[in-house]
Design a protein around this motif. Structure first.
Motif, short mmCIF file in Angstrom:
data_model
loop_
_atom_site.label_atom_id
_atom_site.label_comp_id
_atom_site.label_asym_id
_atom_site.label_seq_id
_atom_site.Cartn_x
_atom_site.Cartn_y
_atom_site.Cartn_z
N ALA A 451 44.59 42.85 10.38
CA ALA A 451 44.21 41.82 11.14
C ALA A 451 43.65 42.85 12.32
N PHE A 452 42.36 42.11 13.00
CA PHE A 452 41.61 42.88 13.82
C PHE A 452 41.76 42.38 15.10
N SER A 453 41.52 43.18 16.19
CA SER A 453 41.57 42.68 17.60
C SER A 453 41.30 43.86 18.66
N ASP A 454 40.82 43.84 19.78
CA ASP A 454 41.02 45.25 20.73
C ASP A 454 42.28 44.88 21.43
N VAL A 460 36.68 48.14 22.02
CA VAL A 460 36.48 48.49 20.53
C VAL A 460 37.36 47.94 19.72
N THR A 461 37.25 47.59 18.53
CA THR A 461 38.25 46.78 17.53
C THR A 461 39.17 47.72 16.94
N ASP A 462 40.35 47.40 17.31
CA ASP A 462 41.65 48.09 16.68
C ASP A 462 42.12 47.31 15.21
N LEU A 463 43.06 47.96 14.77
CA LEU A 463 43.49 47.46 13.55
C LEU A 463 44.97 47.38 13.50
N LEU A 464 45.72 46.16 13.08
CA LEU A 464 47.05 45.98 13.16
C LEU A 464 47.41 45.64 11.78
N CYS A 465 48.29 46.30 11.16
CA CYS A 465 48.64 46.06 9.85
C CYS A 465 50.10 45.81 9.54
N GLY A 466 50.35 44.74 8.47
CA GLY A 466 51.45 44.51 7.90
C GLY A 466 52.13 45.64 6.98
N ASN A 467 53.24 45.73 6.73
CA ASN A 467 53.81 46.68 5.85
C ASN A 467 54.78 46.07 4.84
N ALA A 468 55.10 46.72 3.89
CA ALA A 468 56.08 46.31 2.98
C ALA A 468 57.53 46.27 3.61
#
Length: 749
Positions: A451-454, A460-468
């Motif tokens: 998922a992307f947002s600042d 600048v766009t950062d990254l949010l990640c889900g995990n197992a």
């Protein structure tokens, strides 16, 4: 950069006022192959939107009745059919993906073998049924591909009576003419493995033609060999006498073919947890097979098939030269063992060296968008050029395998692929920029959902990640705007979010207050809602609900889990809509969301629909599907890309919504069975639509009937207190329609 909002138009409400008198689906979709995608070297993918490959078996069938054998590919991870029309000529491979033929096939699962049992020149279907074999006859006419059920449980004469011809969902058995009399016989493993049973077809002897399925158990020790209980070793010259042993055998694959041209059927055998195929040479007679040698490096010493796990061999003449090519692909039913990329190997016969030689390890697969295992598509305009780009996360790409205490364990590493939109506002096209966006595969994680947002307020766009593990990880980007990212080390356990397992985040202003909120799906099939209460550029998320809208996409007849993948969006009327992916493979559709965040959303349809040849079909995209919606071609209709566990993507272009059709509604209701409680201790109840009474049978996993009774809406309780604990397969017949379900009897409840 704040999250871009994509408005999905309800244009049909404006341009066609007469339609309001009809009962329409809310959305219209047609499956499409026309949106171009390019490799990194600028070459186009031949068929990018097929759906990916993990483990497949190839068969040949004339799909369009033109007299040329086409290709039918069955993907085990998700029970998917991929039809390809053969447009090649002599010594040329030329296939075109033809998804319109998918709808002609009946529901198929676990394994599929296409063989012409009645010698009419049309391949029929043998597939897994109720602990046995279901057979469909190909009754196609000159224009349409059609199948008719012959039997949902093939019988064979065992000893002194007919009973279910046993088959495992994990075995690819052999359906071949083994005795040379013209009708098809069957090889399968004994129910505890170890020995191969030969079921001879007496159609020719008893009926004078090939059109009957008249099987008898002719031999309990076909080939006079036995398979090892703890590995894939083979013991030759066996009398198959030790049947009092409990063997650990859970899956095998067969290919019968005369490899040494001596007019005797040889056998290629694959086994669960092992990467190689064994060639057993037949040195017996036409009347009695007797295996005399074992080659563990099939098909040749220098280039043996070595694919984790349990390769299934296939033969098909794909280059139209009259000689079959040899294929191998994993058939392991586990979702976390098999190689995923480079998992369809092709060998071609070399007449000069008299052996099969490897040609490619990703036949067909190399021309599809394939993320490995699992595919999580997300749209986001990374380079801020006004054109939405495509990102695809995954459960992981296969790394390696090893044996722990005798059992195979495979390892996967998750990554994100980046496809830049290099088209135009009205004609999008994507180009692969990187299969490992941000170099994240090095972290050896599973199920990274992007998922992307600042998140830092620096533009600048950062990254949010889900995990197992159900948590979230934030990757702060120190690169420039629109450039390839330079991610800092991850900030794990972001915002203390933990939804249990398999977090799938979406950033969306759910309460429409101008602040981007956080929505997270999970393995339980529910959705957590974290409201952004920051009031500024750096978000501050607070948990509001871990069961937003009452959404629960679990199907207990299919799995204990739901694997929800939420995608919220707003249409042109500024109404919030939810599409939610699921373990079952349906994209669930909810509305009544606005001003109802504390209540239950309305489930509009358990599956969205597509239009094909003026007919409407449910969109079912196989196990663990994940949707993403965007108006890609700026025509006012929302387009949808759906990922699945085989690692691929399917593209559905938005169209004018169509009237609801009674047929599909009735079919969906007729398949609707509710079993509760499930698991059951002493009894369970059955609820269904479409009839007042039914005949119900329960089968154990060997196919033996353990319970039979009549049920009705007034008397629908089934007593299972006298049965052993375990899983059972149920079969109901209502008004001539067969329905199948699973139920678990748990005496510990």
């Amino acid at each position: 950069m704040p999250l871009r909002k994509f408005a999905i138009s309800a244009l049909f409400l404006i341009c066609a006022p007469w339609i309001s008198a009809q009962d329409l689906y809310d959305f219209g979709f047609t499956r499409s192959q026309n949106m171009a995608v390019y490799h990194e070297d600028e070459q186009p993918f031949s068929f990018p939107w097929v759906g990916g490959i993990n483990g497949v078996k190839l068969s040949e069938m004339d799909l369009n009745q033109d007299g040329i054998l086409d290709l039918v590919v069955f993907e085990k991870h998700g029970n998917r059919i991929y039809p390809f029309l053969n447009q090649g000529v002599g010594n040329e491979i030329g296939y075109v993906f033809a998804p319109q033929y998918i709808h002609a096939f009946p529901p198929l699962h676990d394994w599929v073998i296409l063989k012409d049992f009645n010698a009419d020149g049309k391949a029929d279907i043998f597939t897994y049924g109720l602990a046995g074999i279901t057979v469909y006859e190909n009754v196609s006419d000159n224009e349409n591909l059609l199948f008719q059920l012959v039997t949902d449980q093939l019988q064979s004469f065992y000893y002194n009576s007919y009973s279910n011809l046993y088959a495992s969902p994990d075995d690819y058995l052999a359906v071949e003419d083994l005795d040379g009399d013209g009708d098809l016989d069957i090889l399968n493993f004994w129910v505890l493995g170890k020995y191969v049973h030969f079921h001879r077809n007496y159609s020719m002897e008893n009926h004078g033609d090939c059109g009957h399925l008249d099987f008898r158990l002719e031999s309990e020790c076909w080939g006079h060999f036995e398979e090892g209980g703890e590995d894939n070793s083979i013991v030759l010259n066996s009398d198959c006498g030790a049947k009092d042993e409990l063997m650990r055998h859970v899956g095998s694959t067969f290919l019968v073919k005369d490899f040494n041209h001596d007019d005797l059927p040889d056998l290629v055998l694959g086994d669960m947890d092992f990467p190689n195929l064994l060639l057993l040479q037949n040195g017996g007679t036409q009347a009695e097979a007797w295996m005399i040698s074992v080659d563990s490096l099939f098909p040749n010493q220098a280039q043996p098939i070595w694919i984790y796990s349990m390769p299934v061999p296939s033969c098909a003449d794909v280059n139209n030269d009259g000689v079959d090519e040899l294929f191998a692909s994993p058939a392991d039913p586990s979702l976390t063992k098999s190689q995923d990329l480079n998992s369809l190997w092709m060998y071609r016969w070399n007449a000069q060296s008299s052996q099969y030689e490897k040609v490619v390890e990703n036949f067909l697969q190399g021309e599809m968008l394939d993320a490995g295992t699992g595919a999580f598509p997300v749209f986001y305009d990374w380079n801020q050029d006004g054109l939405v780009d495509l990102f695809v996360g995954n459960y992981g790409g296969y790394d390696s395998s090893r044996y722990i205490n005798g059992f195979l364990t495979s390892y996967f590493s998750s990554s994100i692929a980046y496809y830049q939109n290099v088209g135009t506002q009205n004609q999008p096209a994507f180009k692969l920029i990187s299969n490992d966006f941000g170099n994240l595969r090095r972290l050896n994680r599973r199920a990274m959902y992007p998922a992307f947002s600042d998140f830092t307020g620096d533009g600048v766009t950062d990254l949010l990640c889900g995990n197992a593990d159900g948590t979230l990880s934030l990757f702060v980007n120190y690169g420039g705007v629109g450039e390839m990212p330079q991610f800092a080390e991850p900030q794990d356990n972001y915002a203390s979010v933990d939804v249990g397992d398999f977090s799938t985040p979406q950033l969306f202003d759910l309460d429409d207050d101008g602040e981007t909120d956080l929505i997270v799906g999970n393995r339980r099939g529910k959705i957590a809602y974290y409201r952004n209460v920051s009031g500024g550029e750096i978000p501050d998320f607070q948990l509001v609900s871990d069961a937003l809208g009452g959404v629960d996409v679990r199907d207990y007849n299919n799995s204990y889990f739901g694997f929800s993948v939420p995608h919220f969006f707003r249409n042109a009327n500024n109404e919030t809509v939810l599409f939610c992916g699921s373990e079952r493979g349906y994209v669930f559709h909810y509305d009544l969301i606005d001003n109802n965040l504390a209540g239950n959303f309305r489930l509009k349809d358990s599956a969205l629909v597509e239009t094909c040849d003026e007919r409407v079909y449910n969109i079912v995209e196989a196990v663990r599907c994940a949707p993403a919606v965007c108006d890609l071609n700026d025509d006012g209709f929302g387009d949808m890309v759906v990922g699945n566990y085989a690692g691929g993507l399917s593209l559905y272009m938005g169209t004018m919504p169509v009237p609801r059709q009674d047929g599909i509604a009735e079919n969906r209701k007729s398949n609707r069975i509710k079993i509760h409680p499930n698991p059951a201790r002493d009894y369970f109840q059955v609820e269904w639509e479409g009839g007042a009474s039914a005949e119900l049978q329960l089968f154990d996993l060997t196919g033996r009937v353990v319970l039979s009774q009549s049920i009705s809406s007034e008397c629908n309780r089934v007593n299972v207190s006298g049965l052993n604990a375990g899983m059972y397969v149920g079969r109901m017949v209502v008004g001539g329609v067969v329905r199948v379900f699973k139920v678990i009897h748990d005496t510990a409840l």
